[in-house]
Each structure stands twice: as structure tokens, then as C-alpha cells.
Design a protein around this motif. Structure first.
Motif, PDB file in Angstrom:
ATOM      1  N   ALA A 116      42.507  33.881  41.323  1.00  0.00           N
ATOM      2  CA  ALA A 116      41.766  33.003  40.412  1.00  0.00           C
ATOM      3  C   ALA A 116      40.462  32.539  41.030  1.00  0.00           C
ATOM      4  N   GLY A 117      40.403  32.447  42.343  1.00  0.00           N
ATOM      5  CA  GLY A 117      39.194  31.990  43.019  1.00  0.00           C
ATOM      6  C   GLY A 117      38.170  33.083  43.213  1.00  0.00           C
ATOM      7  N   GLY A 118      38.455  34.293  42.773  1.00  0.00           N
ATOM      8  CA  GLY A 118      37.491  35.381  42.918  1.00  0.00           C
ATOM      9  C   GLY A 118      37.407  35.907  44.336  1.00  0.00           C
ATOM     10  N   LYS A 119      38.391  35.605  45.174  1.00  0.00           N
ATOM     11  CA  LYS A 119      38.363  36.043  46.559  1.00  0.00           C
ATOM     12  C   LYS A 119      39.443  37.089  46.814  1.00  0.00           C
ATOM     13  N   GLY A 120      39.723  37.882  45.828  1.00  0.00           N
ATOM     14  CA  GLY A 120      40.774  38.872  45.962  1.00  0.00           C
ATOM     15  C   GLY A 120      40.445  39.897  47.031  1.00  0.00           C
ATOM     16  N   LEU A 121      41.424  40.687  47.410  1.00  0.00           N
ATOM     17  CA  LEU A 121      41.231  41.660  48.476  1.00  0.00           C
ATOM     18  C   LEU A 121      40.288  42.774  48.064  1.00  0.00           C
ATOM     19  N   ALA A 122      40.362  43.196  46.827  1.00  0.00           N
ATOM     20  CA  ALA A 122      39.492  44.275  46.368  1.00  0.00           C
ATOM     21  C   ALA A 122      38.438  43.706  45.424  1.00  0.00           C
ATOM     22  N   SER A 123      37.171  43.975  45.725  1.00  0.00           N
ATOM     23  CA  SER A 123      36.118  43.492  44.830  1.00  0.00           C
ATOM     24  C   SER A 123      35.413  44.708  44.244  1.00  0.00           C
ATOM     25  N   SER A 124      35.698  44.962  42.990  1.00  0.00           N
ATOM     26  CA  SER A 124      35.047  46.085  42.340  1.00  0.00           C
ATOM     27  C   SER A 124      33.801  45.571  41.649  1.00  0.00           C
ATOM     28  N   GLY A 125      32.796  46.366  41.608  1.00  0.00           N
ATOM     29  CA  GLY A 125      31.558  45.965  40.980  1.00  0.00           C
ATOM     30  C   GLY A 125      30.373  46.408  41.814  1.00  0.00           C
ATOM     31  N   TYR A 126      29.212  45.928  41.431  1.00  0.00           N
ATOM     32  CA  TYR A 126      28.013  46.263  42.194  1.00  0.00           C
ATOM     33  C   TYR A 126      27.242  45.002  42.516  1.00  0.00           C
ATOM     34  N   GLU A 127      26.498  45.064  43.608  1.00  0.00           N
ATOM     35  CA  GLU A 127      25.767  43.905  44.119  1.00  0.00           C
ATOM     36  C   GLU A 127      24.344  43.876  43.584  1.00  0.00           C
ATOM     37  N   LEU A 128      23.904  42.675  43.224  1.00  0.00           N
ATOM     38  CA  LEU A 128      22.505  42.401  42.887  1.00  0.00           C
ATOM     39  C   LEU A 128      22.103  41.145  43.634  1.00  0.00           C
ATOM     40  N   SER A 129      20.807  40.936  43.787  1.00  0.00           N
ATOM     41  CA  SER A 129      20.333  39.691  44.384  1.00  0.00           C
ATOM     42  C   SER A 129      19.330  39.044  43.447  1.00  0.00           C
ATOM     43  N   ALA A 130      19.139  37.753  43.643  1.00  0.00           N
ATOM     44  CA  ALA A 130      18.162  36.983  42.873  1.00  0.00           C
ATOM     45  C   ALA A 130      17.663  35.860  43.766  1.00  0.00           C
ATOM     46  N   ARG A 131      16.365  35.556  43.699  1.00  0.00           N
ATOM     47  CA  ARG A 131      15.769  34.500  44.514  1.00  0.00           C
ATOM     48  C   ARG A 131      15.378  33.329  43.620  1.00  0.00           C
ATOM     49  N   PHE A 132      15.727  32.130  44.101  1.00  0.00           N
ATOM     50  CA  PHE A 132      15.478  30.908  43.338  1.00  0.00           C
ATOM     51  C   PHE A 132      14.747  29.889  44.206  1.00  0.00           C
ATOM     52  N   GLY A 133      13.881  29.112  43.573  1.00  0.00           N
ATOM     53  CA  GLY A 133      13.204  28.032  44.268  1.00  0.00           C
ATOM     54  C   GLY A 133      14.125  26.861  44.535  1.00  0.00           C
ATOM     55  N   GLN A 134      15.145  26.675  43.717  1.00  0.00           N
ATOM     56  CA  GLN A 134      16.085  25.569  43.849  1.00  0.00           C
ATOM     57  C   GLN A 134      17.431  26.013  43.286  1.00  0.00           C
ATOM     58  N   VAL A 135      18.501  25.916  44.095  1.00  0.00           N
ATOM     59  CA  VAL A 135      19.821  26.313  43.599  1.00  0.00           C
ATOM     60  C   VAL A 135      20.710  25.135  43.253  1.00  0.00           C
ATOM     61  N   GLY A 136      20.273  23.911  43.564  1.00  0.00           N
ATOM     62  CA  GLY A 136      21.070  22.735  43.224  1.00  0.00           C
ATOM     63  C   GLY A 136      22.442  22.783  43.867  1.00  0.00           C
ATOM     64  N   ALA A 137      23.480  22.614  43.072  1.00  0.00           N
ATOM     65  CA  ALA A 137      24.858  22.582  43.572  1.00  0.00           C
ATOM     66  C   ALA A 137      25.571  23.919  43.406  1.00  0.00           C
TER      67      ALA A 137
END
Length: 171
Positions: free
Chosen positions: A30-51
Motif C-alpha cells: 500500500a505504501g508503494g514500496k513493494g519489491l518489484a517496481s514496474s514502470g518507467y522513470e521520468l524527472s521534473a524540476r520544481f522551484g518549490q516542492v512544499g511538503a
């Protein structure tokens, strides 16, 4: 102690251990920290991420399509870089926009992606170029309650650098 009572206590202990193990497995998935993570990675840059925190949801049209895997500060640009893991089935146009939005007034943030209209898609390892950082709600409320500026609503005696009015006489 009777043999039957020992057997009952041992059985109850085993049941408790099995239940604890089931909760542990559920918490990982449920926390998204499972042993297998399927998918693809992307990145994004932000001036402010808050919380925003690792593990936060990434949504498209309100539907969860991924998670934030990490946040780090780029020491050259001083922008926060978020790494996202998205579902393989979700192909985003290259001109999509990522916005950090609040889940509620009480806190919690996630990244909402608005798909663009480009014909080419973002590739694994790519970067979302169009971003909008988190908005600080407390600053916005403070600006509404205490507007700043030197307009007609600000008396001259309260302007920065003005002398205090002492006895109604001005120098």
C-alpha cells in the motif's frame, strides 16, 4: 501448567505472528514500496516542492498513474528534482505539464500531470519540462489579510520611512 493450556497459548502466538506478517506485507504494497517496481522513470524540476514527499501519488485526470520515488536538490540550479515512476501503460506527450497540488487544506501533496498535445511521447529517463511548483497557502492567506503596497489605502504615516505623528505636528 496444563499441556492443553500451553498448546492454546502457542497457537495464539502463531496466529498473532501470522497477522503481523500480513499487516507488514500490506503496508509494503500500500505504501508503494513493494519489491518489484514496474514502470518507467521520468524527472521534473520544481522551484518549490512544499511538503511533497517520496511515495506521493502522481495523477493524470485524478487517476493514480505513478509515485514520486525521490526528491533531491540540484546544487547548480537550486531547483528540486523529483524522480517519478509511472505505469508502463501511460504514455505522456512530450509537452505535458506537472503541477504540485494539495490533497486538502490540512496537508499532503501530490503531482498532477496535465497531458499536452504533442505527437511525440516522453521516453523513459526523460524530463517533464513544463512544471509548476507548490503554492504556499499560508503566504497567500497572509497576503489577503495584510495586503502590501503604497496605494491609497495606506496612510502616509504608516509608510516605510515615515516619521511618527507626535502631537499632530510635522517637522
Amino acid at each position: 501448567m496444563a499441556r492443553g493450556q500451553q498448546l492454546a497459548e502457542t497457537s495464539m502466538g502463531a496466529v498473532v505472528l501470522v497477522a503481523a506478517g500480513a499487516f507488514f506485507v500490506y503496508a509494503l504494497s500500500a505504501g508503494g514500496k513493494g519489491l518489484a517496481s514496474s514502470g518507467y522513470e521520468l524527472s521534473a524540476r520544481f522551484g518549490q516542492v512544499g511538503a511533497l514527499q517520496p511515495g506521493a501519488d502522481v495523477t493524470v485526470a485524478g487517476v493514480k498513474v505513478g509515485t514520486v520515488t525521490s526528491l533531491k536538490l540540484d546544487p547548480k540550479t537550486f531547483l528540486a528534482e523529483a524522480q517519478l515512476n509511472l505505469d508502463q501503460t501511460v504514455k505522456l506527450p512530450s509537452d505535458s505539464t506537472a503541477k504540485i497540488t494539495s490533497d486538502s487544506l490540512l496537508g499532503g501533496q501530490h503531482i498532477a500531470i496535465e497531458p499536452g498535445g504533442a505527437s511525440d511521447n516522453l521516453k523513459a529517463g526523460g524530463e517533464i519540462q513544463n512544471t509548476q511548483g507548490a503554492v504556499d497557502l499560508f503566504s497567500l492567506v497572509g497576503q489577503v489579510l495584510r495586503p502590501s503596497g503604497g496605494g491609497a489605502s495606506t496612510p502616509a504615516s504608516s509608510a516605510p520611512g515615515a516619521l511618527p505623528d507626535v502631537g499632530g505636528k510635522q517637522p
